[in-house]
Design a protein around this motif. Structure first.
Motif, PDB file in Angstrom:
ATOM      1  N   GLN A 109      43.787  51.351  38.907  1.00 51.03           N
ATOM      2  CA  GLN A 109      44.531  50.026  38.518  1.00 51.03           C
ATOM      3  C   GLN A 109      45.000  49.217  39.821  1.00 51.03           C
ATOM      4  O   GLN A 109      45.406  48.097  39.764  1.00 51.03           O
ATOM      5  N   ALA A 110      45.554  50.213  40.818  1.00 54.73           N
ATOM      6  CA  ALA A 110      45.939  49.432  42.010  1.00 54.73           C
ATOM      7  C   ALA A 110      45.063  48.569  42.648  1.00 54.73           C
ATOM      8  O   ALA A 110      45.488  47.789  43.487  1.00 54.73           O
ATOM      9  N   LYS A 111      43.718  48.895  42.398  1.00 52.07           N
ATOM     10  CA  LYS A 111      42.984  47.760  43.172  1.00 52.07           C
ATOM     11  C   LYS A 111      42.969  46.528  42.662  1.00 52.07           C
ATOM     12  O   LYS A 111      42.559  45.386  43.554  1.00 52.07           O
ATOM     13  N   GLY A 112      43.366  46.142  41.303  1.00 52.04           N
ATOM     14  CA  GLY A 112      43.620  44.795  40.737  1.00 52.04           C
ATOM     15  C   GLY A 112      42.200  44.648  40.400  1.00 52.04           C
ATOM     16  O   GLY A 112      41.240  44.385  40.972  1.00 52.04           O
ATOM     17  N   VAL A 113      42.277  43.885  39.432  1.00 46.99           N
ATOM     18  CA  VAL A 113      40.935  43.467  38.612  1.00 46.99           C
ATOM     19  C   VAL A 113      41.224  41.866  38.208  1.00 46.99           C
ATOM     20  O   VAL A 113      42.281  41.718  37.359  1.00 46.99           O
ATOM     21  N   ARG A 114      40.702  40.995  38.606  1.00 50.68           N
ATOM     22  CA  ARG A 114      41.029  39.594  38.511  1.00 50.68           C
ATOM     23  C   ARG A 114      40.263  39.028  37.229  1.00 50.68           C
ATOM     24  O   ARG A 114      39.127  39.522  36.739  1.00 50.68           O
TER      25      ARG A 114
END
Length: 339
Positions: A109-114
């Motif tokens: 989740q920390a990677k971030g999904v736009r």
């Protein structure tokens, strides 16, 4: 909880709006949307049913709350009632929060999904949102005015609380049922796909509108009011669980489903806010038992039913438009022209 507790010290409507309206609302959002996100992570094929069970929990709590709140208001007044409610929420919800768990690991989740906002270019997104707005504009009037309607028929005051408990019970059936059906696949010689969400939305809003115009508008006795409360809870309350499927028709991206769910919540919120000012213009002071909706509630009944029917009409428009687009595409492929 802080919003309810601080509202108990309010000395005017401005403070109530700021505390019980704004602060309490923000608190609900902060707790509500992480749960929706977790639900989208854990469930894919049965997401509609999962959301239906999740939404039905509010119906379960609503079975006893009207009676409990009425008893507290009569005995202690609204200030103490708000404080008791805040304490109850702390001790009932607080211990459950540590049990919430994401399916995806935190490092993922920390990677971030736009979020892919290309759904904003799709006409069905705006039709679905407009349908939710129309449904929300009429959704809350039965819950607001059923006790007053019963009182105007000179029924016992306890009946008013009972009429609010009935849709809380029936919405459990509606939300779980619509959630379950929204996940079903239609398999035959011609197709293999899920039940079209616009058909389910049409059934929900159109049936709710018919119930308003007939059962509520013609109600002169307790059995008719109970029947209306039960039916409206099923079909009016079941609409909310279709929001998840409305999102998946736009994209398979789970972040899109969450984004569109937020938009639908906002659309229904607009209806909630406008319910009070609108009702002031619709209610009359005189009760005439021989008139439609006993005269006093005629405007409310017509307005509520019209909102539901108008919402169902947008689903008809989308169904016709989608069929037209499919025929146009098929014709283009047949003649070798660009679709």
């Amino acid at each position: 909880m802080a919003g309810l507790a601080s509202a108990s010290f309010a000395q005017g409507t401005t403070t109530l709006i700021a505390t019980q309206g704004f602060i309490y609302g923000v608190g609900v959002l902060i707790m509500y949307y992480p749960i929706i996100r977790m639900l989208n992570e854990w469930f894919v094929l049965r997401r509609g049913l999962a959301l239906g069970i999740f939404s039905a929990a509010t119906g379960i709590s609503g079975l006893g709350m009207p009676f409990a709140l009425e008893a507290l208001l009569i005995r202690y007044g609204w200030r103490i009632t708000l404080r008791i409610t805040a304490i109850f929420l702390i001790f009932s919800c607080g211990p459950l929060i540590p049990l919430f768990k994401n399916r995806l690991p935190m490092n993922h989740q920390a990677k971030g999904v736009r979020t892919d906002y290309s759904f904003l270019k799709m006409p069905q997104f705006y039709l679905f949102s407009f349908a939710t707005l129309l449904q929300g504009l009429g959704m809350y009037f039965p819950m607001i005015y059923l006790p007053s309607y019963a009182s105007s028929l000179r029924l016992d005051p306890v009946v008013g609380a009972a009429l609010l408990a009935v849709p809380s019970l029936s919405q459990i059936i509606g939300q779980v049922g619509f959630g379950f059906v929204s996940d079903l696949r239609i398999k035959n010689l011609f197709m293999d796909r899920r039940m079209p969400v616009h058909i389910l939305a049409f059934i929900s809003t159109f049936t709710a509108g018919i119930c308003v115009f007939t059962l509520w508008g013609l109600a002169r006795s307790l059995p008719t009011l109970v029947m209306f409360s039960f039916m409206f809870g099923i079909f009016g309350g079941g609409y909310v669980v279709l929001w998840a499927r409305m999102g998946t028709t736009l994209s398979d991206d789970p972040t899109v489903a969450l984004a569109t769910f937020s938009v639908h919540s906002a659309m229904r919120g607009v209806g909630n806010v406008l319910a009070g000012p609108t009702s002031a213009a619709l209610i009359t002071s005189e009760v005439v038992l021989d008139e439609y909706a006993i005269g006093k509630f005629k405007g409310v009944v017509i307005y509520t039913g019209s909102c539901m029917i108008a919402s169902s009409s947008t689903m008809v428009i989308w169904g016709i438009g989608r069929r037209f687009l499919r025929k146009t595409k098929a014709k283009g492929e047949f003649c070798g022209c660009p679709a």
